[in-house]
Design an enzyme around this catalytic site. Structure first.
Site, PDB file in Angstrom:
ATOM      1  N   HIS A  37      49.774  31.712  86.419  1.00  0.00           N
ATOM      2  CA  HIS A  37      49.364  32.939  87.119  1.00  0.00           C
ATOM      3  C   HIS A  37      48.104  33.580  86.519  1.00  0.00           C
ATOM      4  O   HIS A  37      47.526  34.473  87.131  1.00  0.00           O
ATOM      5  CB  HIS A  37      50.492  33.975  87.114  1.00  0.00           C
ATOM      6  CG  HIS A  37      51.703  33.553  87.895  1.00  0.00           C
ATOM      7  ND1 HIS A  37      51.647  33.241  89.234  1.00  0.00           N
ATOM      8  CD2 HIS A  37      52.997  33.366  87.522  1.00  0.00           C
ATOM      9  CE1 HIS A  37      52.860  32.887  89.655  1.00  0.00           C
ATOM     10  NE2 HIS A  37      53.693  32.948  88.637  1.00  0.00           N
TER      11      HIS A  37
ATOM     12  N   ASP B  86      56.143  24.648  90.057  1.00  0.00           N
ATOM     13  CA  ASP B  86      56.850  25.902  89.769  1.00  0.00           C
ATOM     14  C   ASP B  86      57.251  26.547  91.108  1.00  0.00           C
ATOM     15  O   ASP B  86      56.603  26.315  92.136  1.00  0.00           O
ATOM     16  CB  ASP B  86      55.908  26.834  88.998  1.00  0.00           C
ATOM     17  CG  ASP B  86      56.588  28.105  88.505  1.00  0.00           C
ATOM     18  OD1 ASP B  86      56.992  28.138  87.334  1.00  0.00           O
ATOM     19  OD2 ASP B  86      56.700  29.067  89.307  1.00  0.00           O
TER      20      ASP B  86
ATOM     21  N   ASP C 293      62.026  26.767  88.022  1.00  0.00           N
ATOM     22  CA  ASP C 293      62.640  27.887  88.734  1.00  0.00           C
ATOM     23  C   ASP C 293      62.935  27.540  90.192  1.00  0.00           C
ATOM     24  O   ASP C 293      63.333  28.399  90.981  1.00  0.00           O
ATOM     25  CB  ASP C 293      61.811  29.181  88.613  1.00  0.00           C
ATOM     26  CG  ASP C 293      60.315  28.971  88.593  1.00  0.00           C
ATOM     27  OD1 ASP C 293      59.861  27.842  88.870  1.00  0.00           O
ATOM     28  OD2 ASP C 293      59.579  29.945  88.323  1.00  0.00           O
TER      29      ASP C 293
ATOM     30  N   HIS D  69      56.833  29.491  91.997  1.00  0.00           N
ATOM     31  CA  HIS D  69      55.817  30.458  92.425  1.00  0.00           C
ATOM     32  C   HIS D  69      54.445  29.803  92.591  1.00  0.00           C
ATOM     33  O   HIS D  69      54.113  28.872  91.863  1.00  0.00           O
ATOM     34  CB  HIS D  69      55.703  31.593  91.402  1.00  0.00           C
ATOM     35  CG  HIS D  69      57.006  32.285  91.122  1.00  0.00           C
ATOM     36  ND1 HIS D  69      57.827  31.920  90.083  1.00  0.00           N
ATOM     37  CD2 HIS D  69      57.622  33.295  91.769  1.00  0.00           C
ATOM     38  CE1 HIS D  69      58.907  32.697  90.087  1.00  0.00           C
ATOM     39  NE2 HIS D  69      58.807  33.538  91.094  1.00  0.00           N
TER      40      HIS D  69
HETATM   41  N1  Q9C Z   1      62.269  39.916  88.428  1.00  0.00           N
HETATM   42  C1  Q9C Z   1      56.440  32.202  86.363  1.00  0.00           C
HETATM   43  O1  Q9C Z   1      57.393  31.592  86.843  1.00  0.00           O
HETATM   44  N2  Q9C Z   1      58.217  38.862  88.783  1.00  0.00           N
HETATM   45  N3  Q9C Z   1      56.218  33.509  86.610  1.00  0.00           N
HETATM   46  C2  Q9C Z   1      59.113  38.787  89.857  1.00  0.00           C
HETATM   47  C3  Q9C Z   1      61.545  39.247  89.470  1.00  0.00           C
HETATM   48  C4  Q9C Z   1      57.163  37.894  88.657  1.00  0.00           C
HETATM   49  C5  Q9C Z   1      57.076  34.265  87.487  1.00  0.00           C
HETATM   50  C6  Q9C Z   1      60.176  39.853  89.717  1.00  0.00           C
HETATM   51  C7  Q9C Z   1      57.569  36.461  88.557  1.00  0.00           C
HETATM   52  C8  Q9C Z   1      56.570  35.645  87.770  1.00  0.00           C
HETATM   53  C9  Q9C Z   1      55.523  31.504  85.407  1.00  0.00           C
HETATM   54 ZN    ZN Z   2      57.648  30.548  88.524  1.00  0.00          ZN
END
Ligand code: Q9C
Ligand code: ZN
Length: 340
Positions: free
Chosen positions: A159, A193, A283, A195
């Site tokens: 990110h 991933d 994830d 995301h």
């Molecule tokens: N509690 C990676 O997997 N927040 N980043 C979402 C959920 C951001 C994930 C809220 C998620 C970022 C590297």
């Molecule tokens: Zn992620």
């Protein structure tokens, strides 16, 4: 030949406790227990995995991807924050009308895009060790001592862009590796991933030497919301070298693998890269607390076989994956099925 696993114990020092999301204070998913679980699982197979500590990374390798100002901000956090203090950016100025001062921790929001990615005294150090893991794995592959290496990067990276941190990421580990190779070779980054890797996409959006392909939860519903749509194809010379495959909530292993087989693998073959970098998030697992796909452990074996069949030198970079109890097993399954 054993699979190198690169990790530095100082990465354990990074312990975000909570994040601000949806107007609430939530337990932080990116806990140091993640790395612990991965390490202890891989350590149980010493005949397969060889765990190694990376050399420190030359910061020039970071600054070929990231702005000096981003590092300056982490330096400010190192100097100004008390030992127990965690700083959460919460004011995000409009960049088109405001300047940021990286010497001031109060301007952290200028260099960040969410409030789930805190700064501490040790952010700079741990982010450097995480990048060092990726870089060391790349060096091993480049030296041809091995054809594949795994970097246990934590904090994750995909990110983070040139001068923005967020999504639990501070430096873009995959991008630092791709950047090292791209002048001499064609590089593909496959991001699995859950995301979308907005940072990686942005860094190489105009670049034809680095093909970026991401499969992820549809950004209309899932983080990072603003990017990851299928019409983002790259621009300028990079047009045609960026591919997004957003998938709906509930996507299972079979549907996921169909996209890999029918779209991702053919695109990689057509590009004919010299190096494969995998931004390996777990994830997508069915029990993940923040992902929404339905993959099971054995699907990571199926996935790894697809990529290994490409027969390319490969750097596997740890990204997300937050169901801690099965994270090590999922990583181990993936790596053990990645037979080159
Ligand atoms: N509690 C990676 O997997 N927040 N980043 C979402 C959920 C951001 C994930 C809220 C998620 C970022 C590297
Ligand atoms: Zn992620």
């Amino acid at each position: 030949m054993k699979i190198p696993v690169i990790f530095h114990p100082r990465q354990f020092v990074h312990q975000p406790i909570y994040e601000w999301a949806f107007g609430e204070k939530l337990v932080h998913p990116e806990t140091s227990r993640r790395a612990e679980n991965i390490l202890t699982t891989l350590e149980r197979n010493p005949e397969i995995f060889s765990i190694q500590i990376p050399n420190a990374i030359d910061v020039n390798n970071i600054h070929r991807v990231h702005s000096r100002k981003l590092t300056e901000l982490y330096k400010a956090a190192e100097l100004d924050l008390a030992e127990d203090k965690t700083f959460y950016p919460s004011v995000f100025p409009r960049r088109d009308v405001t300047a940021g001062n990286p010497r001031s921790i109060n301007h952290a929001g200028y260099y960040s895009f969410d409030s789930g990615t805190p700064l501490t005294r040790t952010t700079k150090e741990v982010a450097e060790w995480s990048a060092a893991c990726a870089y060391e794995a790349a060096m091993l592959v480049e030296s041809r001592k091995v054809r594949m290496a795994y970097a246990l990067c934590r904090p994750p990276g995909h990110h983070a862009s040139k001068d923005l941190f967020g999504g639990y990421c501070y430096y873009n580990n995959a991008a630092i590796v791709a950047n090292k190779f791209k002048t001499k070779s064609k590089v593909v980054i496959v991001d699995i991933d859950f995301h979308h890797g907005n940072g990686t996409q942005e860094i190489f959006y105009k670049d034809k030497q680095v093909l970026y392909i991401s499969v992820h939860g549809d950004p209309r519903e899932f983080y990072p919301y603003y990017t990851g749509h299928s019409n983002e194809c790259g621009s300028g010379l990079g047009e045609g070298f960026n591919f997004n495959f957003p998938l709906p909530r509930g996507c299972d292993g079979q549907e996921y693998l169909r996209v890999i087989d029918c779209s991702v693998i053919p695109l990689i073959k057509k590009f004919s890269p010299d190096l494969l970098i995998i931004s390996a998030g777990f994830d997508t697992y069915k029990e993940d607390p923040i992902g929404a796909f339905q993959l099971e452990t054995h699907h990571y074996a199926d996935l790894a076989k697809r990529f290994a069949d490409l027969n390319l030198p490969s750097v596997i970079i740890q990204e997300g994956g937050y169901f801690v109890d099965k994270l090590g097993e999922n990583v181990s399954t993936f790596l053990q099925s990645y037979k080159l």
